[in-house]
Structures are given as structure tokens and as C-alpha cells.
Design an enzyme around this catalytic site. Sequence first.
Site, mmCIF file in Angstrom:
data_model
loop_
_atom_site.group_PDB
_atom_site.id
_atom_site.type_symbol
_atom_site.label_atom_id
_atom_site.label_comp_id
_atom_site.label_asym_id
_atom_site.label_seq_id
_atom_site.Cartn_x
_atom_site.Cartn_y
_atom_site.Cartn_z
ATOM 1 N N ASP A 126 42.085 35.536 -32.233
ATOM 2 C CA ASP A 126 41.976 36.420 -33.399
ATOM 3 C C ASP A 126 42.610 37.762 -33.061
ATOM 4 O O ASP A 126 42.593 38.189 -31.901
ATOM 5 C CB ASP A 126 40.511 36.619 -33.792
ATOM 6 C CG ASP A 126 39.889 35.362 -34.382
ATOM 7 O OD1 ASP A 126 40.613 34.590 -35.043
ATOM 8 O OD2 ASP A 126 38.680 35.155 -34.207
ATOM 9 N N ASP B 224 42.920 31.853 -40.560
ATOM 10 C CA ASP B 224 41.726 32.169 -41.348
ATOM 11 C C ASP B 224 42.105 32.724 -42.717
ATOM 12 O O ASP B 224 41.463 32.433 -43.726
ATOM 13 C CB ASP B 224 40.854 33.184 -40.607
ATOM 14 C CG ASP B 224 40.385 32.678 -39.258
ATOM 15 O OD1 ASP B 224 40.200 31.458 -39.095
ATOM 16 O OD2 ASP B 224 40.217 33.521 -38.351
#
Length: 173
Positions: free
Chosen positions: A127, A145
Site C-alpha cells: 500500500d 483497492d
Amino acid sequence: MPKPAPATTRIIPYIAWIALAVLLIGVDQVSKQYFEQNFEYLQRINVLPVFDFILIYNQGAAFSMLADGAGWQRWFFLALGLAASAFILYLLRKHREQGLFCLALSLILAGALGNVIDRTVYGHVIDFLLFYWNDAYFPAFNLADTFITIGAVLLVLDELLRYLRGRNREQRT
């Protein structure tokens, strides 16, 4: 017998939806590799007063759900991502005449497989996008995402539009 599609309706081939997902998976993986190669773990660079780039690893699912598991969650989320992807491929083939629906599914497919690749190769998801306001932080996330979220919003929109079209047809009859 199903009615033929109107001449003005353009049906995008199944392979085009797959190609879109593959392209987005590539963009996701390139972005993750950029941060993996150019950032130290937990390094943050401020971009805007409410947004930073950061390199962080997520062993769980959305919002780091189950991240503190003993390692089984990696295989669980990997299997879940693959099963969801197989189901999405089935839906794409079955409903390829529904453009918005297929666009949504392609985005979700790209996001799911982008994160499956991370889990398979690294054992965690990479991330790098961090939004916050003062001391309140939204969990860090990545492009995969983002694709999943946009796809989910488009699924809701598609269903709402389908409902409204059906309601309009009922009112005319």
C-alpha cells in the site's frame, strides 16, 4: 428466445473486458514496484495537506482486517481473490452486452488479481496512498483497492439505473 440487441447498442467483446483488467493490473503492479523500489518501509512523503505517499505492507484485507492472524489469512484471501476472479470471469462472459456492469466487473477483477499477485509474491499487499485529516487517518491503500472501490460504486450505479429503466417501462405500459 432473447430479443436481439438494438442496432445502436455496442457490445464490447469479452476479450476487451479481460484486456482492460490486464492493463489495470499492469498499472497497479508498476505503481507498487515504484514504491517498493524507491521508498523505505514506512517512509512518508507529503504531497498535499491531507495526502501522503507511504510504503506500508498489509497482511490482512480491507482496513487491515485480520492482519494480526497467524499467517492463514494470506492463503484465505488468496483463495477468496481467485474464487471471486473466476466468478467475475463467468459474469463477464454471460453479461458482456451490459457495458457498465462489465466495466465495473473488470475494475473489480483487476483490483482483486492485483492484490492476489502481491499476496502470492510477497506474502502481503503493498500500500502507498495515505489520506488523513488532522489526527484521523484513512487506512493506506493502493490502486488495486481503488479499482475495487470504483467498480463497486459502478455496480451500485448500474443496478440503480437498471431499476429506474424497469420502473419507467412499467409506467409506460
